[in-house]
Design a protein around this motif. Structure first.
Motif, PDB file in Angstrom:
ATOM      1  N   VAL A 133     -79.244  16.113  17.767  1.00  0.00           N
ATOM      2  CA  VAL A 133     -78.698  16.181  19.129  1.00  0.00           C
ATOM      3  C   VAL A 133     -79.791  16.452  20.161  1.00  0.00           C
ATOM      4  CG1 VAL A 133     -76.353  16.827  18.490  1.00  0.00           C
ATOM      5  CG2 VAL A 133     -78.077  18.619  18.828  1.00  0.00           C
ATOM      6  N   ALA A 134     -80.968  16.900  19.718  1.00  0.00           N
ATOM      7  CA  ALA A 134     -82.080  17.111  20.653  1.00  0.00           C
ATOM      8  C   ALA A 134     -82.499  15.817  21.331  1.00  0.00           C
ATOM      9  CB  ALA A 134     -83.279  17.720  19.923  1.00  0.00           C
ATOM     10  N   TRP A 141     -67.094  12.406  22.164  1.00  0.00           N
ATOM     11  CA  TRP A 141     -66.807  11.001  21.872  1.00  0.00           C
ATOM     12  C   TRP A 141     -66.664  10.175  23.152  1.00  0.00           C
ATOM     13  CZ3 TRP A 141     -67.335   8.313  17.622  1.00  0.00           C
ATOM     14  CH2 TRP A 141     -67.315   8.958  16.371  1.00  0.00           C
ATOM     15  N   ASP A 142     -66.189  10.795  24.228  1.00  0.00           N
ATOM     16  CA  ASP A 142     -66.033  10.045  25.477  1.00  0.00           C
ATOM     17  C   ASP A 142     -67.246  10.179  26.396  1.00  0.00           C
ATOM     18  OD1 ASP A 142     -65.714  12.653  26.416  1.00  0.00           O
ATOM     19  OD2 ASP A 142     -63.539  12.474  26.616  1.00  0.00           O
ATOM     20  N   GLY A 143     -68.309  10.856  25.931  1.00  0.00           N
ATOM     21  CA  GLY A 143     -69.562  10.924  26.683  1.00  0.00           C
ATOM     22  C   GLY A 143     -69.514  11.746  27.940  1.00  0.00           C
ATOM     23  N   ARG A 144     -68.560  12.704  28.038  1.00  0.00           N
ATOM     24  CA  ARG A 144     -68.350  13.368  29.329  1.00  0.00           C
ATOM     25  C   ARG A 144     -69.367  14.459  29.642  1.00  0.00           C
ATOM     26  NH1 ARG A 144     -64.271  15.213  25.907  1.00  0.00           N
ATOM     27  NH2 ARG A 144     -63.996  17.485  25.698  1.00  0.00           N
ATOM     28  N   ALA A 145     -70.143  14.925  28.672  1.00  0.00           N
ATOM     29  CA  ALA A 145     -71.138  15.975  28.919  1.00  0.00           C
ATOM     30  C   ALA A 145     -72.536  15.401  28.750  1.00  0.00           C
ATOM     31  CB  ALA A 145     -70.933  17.153  27.976  1.00  0.00           C
ATOM     32  N   HIS A 146     -73.464  15.887  29.585  1.00  0.00           N
ATOM     33  CA  HIS A 146     -74.822  15.343  29.562  1.00  0.00           C
ATOM     34  C   HIS A 146     -75.875  16.381  29.177  1.00  0.00           C
ATOM     35  CE1 HIS A 146     -73.899  11.286  31.059  1.00  0.00           C
ATOM     36  NE2 HIS A 146     -72.900  11.899  31.667  1.00  0.00           N
ATOM     37  N   ASP A 147     -75.462  17.563  28.762  1.00  0.00           N
ATOM     38  CA  ASP A 147     -76.403  18.488  28.127  1.00  0.00           C
ATOM     39  C   ASP A 147     -75.618  19.396  27.202  1.00  0.00           C
ATOM     40  OD1 ASP A 147     -75.640  21.002  29.470  1.00  0.00           O
ATOM     41  OD2 ASP A 147     -76.635  20.199  31.233  1.00  0.00           O
ATOM     42  N   LEU A 148     -76.329  20.021  26.260  1.00  0.00           N
ATOM     43  CA  LEU A 148     -75.675  20.826  25.238  1.00  0.00           C
ATOM     44  C   LEU A 148     -74.964  22.042  25.818  1.00  0.00           C
ATOM     45  CD1 LEU A 148     -78.381  20.676  22.429  1.00  0.00           C
ATOM     46  CD2 LEU A 148     -76.033  19.813  22.264  1.00  0.00           C
ATOM     47  N   ILE A 150     -73.401  22.348  28.657  1.00  0.00           N
ATOM     48  CA  ILE A 150     -72.088  21.949  29.171  1.00  0.00           C
ATOM     49  C   ILE A 150     -71.170  21.597  28.005  1.00  0.00           C
ATOM     50  CG2 ILE A 150     -70.855  20.226  30.525  1.00  0.00           C
ATOM     51  CD1 ILE A 150     -72.375  22.255  32.208  1.00  0.00           C
ATOM     52  N   GLN A 151     -71.703  20.883  27.026  1.00  0.00           N
ATOM     53  CA  GLN A 151     -70.886  20.445  25.887  1.00  0.00           C
ATOM     54  C   GLN A 151     -70.247  21.639  25.185  1.00  0.00           C
ATOM     55  OE1 GLN A 151     -71.816  20.998  22.386  1.00  0.00           O
ATOM     56  NE2 GLN A 151     -69.793  20.208  21.860  1.00  0.00           N
ATOM     57  N   MET A 152     -71.023  22.666  24.893  1.00  0.00           N
ATOM     58  CA  MET A 152     -70.507  23.751  24.069  1.00  0.00           C
ATOM     59  C   MET A 152     -69.406  24.546  24.746  1.00  0.00           C
ATOM     60  SD  MET A 152     -73.695  26.456  24.129  1.00  0.00           S
ATOM     61  CE  MET A 152     -74.837  25.206  23.562  1.00  0.00           C
ATOM     62  N   GLN A 153     -69.368  24.521  26.079  1.00  0.00           N
ATOM     63  CA  GLN A 153     -68.312  25.248  26.775  1.00  0.00           C
ATOM     64  C   GLN A 153     -66.940  24.610  26.550  1.00  0.00           C
ATOM     65  OE1 GLN A 153     -69.409  26.509  30.887  1.00  0.00           O
ATOM     66  NE2 GLN A 153     -71.468  25.809  30.326  1.00  0.00           N
ATOM     67  N   GLY A 154     -66.924  23.325  26.186  1.00  0.00           N
ATOM     68  CA  GLY A 154     -65.657  22.674  25.867  1.00  0.00           C
ATOM     69  C   GLY A 154     -64.962  23.355  24.703  1.00  0.00           C
ATOM     70  N   GLN A 201     -77.972  28.953  26.089  1.00  0.00           N
ATOM     71  CA  GLN A 201     -79.339  28.501  25.797  1.00  0.00           C
ATOM     72  C   GLN A 201     -79.718  28.777  24.349  1.00  0.00           C
ATOM     73  OE1 GLN A 201     -82.316  29.705  28.641  1.00  0.00           O
ATOM     74  NE2 GLN A 201     -84.003  29.044  27.333  1.00  0.00           N
ATOM     75  N   ALA A 202     -79.306  29.917  23.815  1.00  0.00           N
ATOM     76  CA  ALA A 202     -79.620  30.224  22.421  1.00  0.00           C
ATOM     77  C   ALA A 202     -78.944  29.235  21.479  1.00  0.00           C
ATOM     78  CB  ALA A 202     -79.193  31.653  22.092  1.00  0.00           C
ATOM     79  N   LEU A 203     -77.675  28.927  21.729  1.00  0.00           N
ATOM     80  CA  LEU A 203     -76.990  27.946  20.896  1.00  0.00           C
ATOM     81  C   LEU A 203     -77.634  26.564  21.022  1.00  0.00           C
ATOM     82  CD1 LEU A 203     -73.262  28.979  21.421  1.00  0.00           C
ATOM     83  CD2 LEU A 203     -74.501  29.006  19.255  1.00  0.00           C
ATOM     84  N   ALA A 204     -78.013  26.181  22.248  1.00  0.00           N
ATOM     85  CA  ALA A 204     -78.677  24.898  22.452  1.00  0.00           C
ATOM     86  C   ALA A 204     -80.024  24.862  21.734  1.00  0.00           C
ATOM     87  CB  ALA A 204     -78.872  24.632  23.945  1.00  0.00           C
TER      88      ALA A 204
END
Length: 387
Positions: A133-134, A141-148, A150-154, A201-204
């Protein structure tokens, strides 16, 4: 990078000193394998850094550079993220962790057609792999997030997934003496309290360390001709051909072009039609469109497609040769990707493609699962024998 030799790179890749003493929770001071510690920042190293970009090598070229990488985290941030990834402290009822769905031995997926969320809730889409993922620029799947971050908050805050709240996570982490100390170690500029941005940031950092680029395909791409069998090379040539056209979307070496594609997979009988990326872009042409996933470690992540429509690789490959739009529901008008046509692959060509896809497996840089956690909770992780 020109001064870096293949010998030096492979020596670096073979080094695995990324370990921390868990009894007293001392964060690692070394970078994970595949990364070089440069002024206490972990920088990715690989023979792929020696190659030119895709623009100069054509679709499916072997000696092709990877996309831009996200690196530069400290060893301590990566190791802190490792603990957090397996810790159920991050879920609302403290029974789930990131690793509940992203299980290391299942390609950082979960082996289910569709994910299981909070309180056993069945979700509508499958769990994507986290390997590499780096190098990704869009997520979900729908490409709605553009960084990790933002993604993880979902999944963290979705009531159907991990069902936590920001206030809940802040209180729990700040109530933990171990975590307060480890966050201060990973983020020396931290003031009195742990902040959510530091958690993200730590999770990313940990997720960005999950690099899988040492498969038999990679050995072949770097010049070791004996790495693949005759059948696997035949399958690779079918994969890269202008008949099958696999490489035009699953573009090496990431094996994804990171675009949205409408391919017309069948809808599971117990689900309504999923409009996919159209819900985000509002573009009718993206109705039923989903992000092209990477094929790295694909043999570990069955079942396949966005809702687990196919149980094995052969059925997945066969879908593409059955004809353009054959599985599209009669009531749906989709703008199918122009690469989806009728290649009419033979049974032998399908078999060879499956052979080739299995050469993309590489788990040599698998992170170590913590035996204990700073929270005092038990790590969430299922061993392969428990499946």
């Amino acid at each position: 990078m020109k001064a870096i030799t293949f010998a030096a790179l492979f020596a670096l890749l073979a080094t695995n000193t990324f370990a921390a003493a868990e009894a007293d929770f001392v964060l690692a001071s070394d970078c994970p394998p595949g990364f070089q510690n440069v002024a206490q920042r972990c920088q990715w190293r690989s023979p792929y850094l020696l190659y030119e970009s895709l623009q100069n090598s054509g679709v499916g070229g072997l000696k092709t550079a990877m996309p831009k990488v996200r690196d530069g985290f400290s060893p301590q941030q990566i190791d802190l993220g490792r603990y957090l990834f397996f810790d159920p402290i991050l879920s609302g009822n403290q029974t789930q962790a990131c690793a509940s769905c992203h299980q290391p031995h299942l390609g950082f997926s979960d082996g289910q057609a569709r994910s299981t969320g909070a309180n056993g809730t069945r979700l509508n889409r499958s769990t994507p792999s986290l390997w590499n993922v780096a190098f990704m620029q869009r997520f979900f799947w729908d490409g709605r997030a553009h960084d990790l971050e933002i993604q993880m908050q979902g999944p963290l805050y979705d009531p159907k997934e991990m069902a936590a709240t920001p206030a809940q996570l802040l209180q729990r982490l700040n109530d933990s003496e171990n975590y307060r100390r480890l966050f201060r170690e990973a983020f020396p500029q931290m003031e009195n309290r742990i902040e959510l941005d530091q958690l993200y940031q730590a999770l990313a950092a940990f997720e960005s360390s999950l690099v899988s680029l040492n498969s038999r395909y990679d050995w072949y791409a770097h010049g070791y001709a004996q790495a693949l069998s005759a059948n696997e090379i035949e399958g690779m040539n079918v994969f890269r051909s202008f008949v099958a056209r696999c490489a035009e979307c699953h573009t090496p070496p990431l094996f994804s072009n990171q675009q949205i594609a409408v391919i017309g997979v069948p809808t599971p009988s117990d689900l309504p039609f999923d409009i996919g990326a159209e819900a985000i872009s509002k573009e009718k042409t993206q109705r039923g469109g989903f992000k092209v996933p990477s094929l790295r470690n694909i043999s570990k992540t069955a079942p396949y497609m966005h809702a687990g429509q196919f149980n094995n690789l052969r059925d997945t490959v066969q879908f593409y040769t059955k004809g353009r739009g054959h599985a599209v529901p009669a009531d749906q008008q989709l703008t199918l990707h122009w690469h989806i046509w009728e290649p009419n692959l033979s049974e032998q060509e399908i078999d060879r493609l499956v052979d080739f896809l299995q050469t993309l497996t590489d788990e040599s840089f698998m992170p170590r699962v913590p035996e204990q956690l700073p929270s005092g909770l038990a790590p969430i992780y299922q061993m392969p024998s428990q499946q």
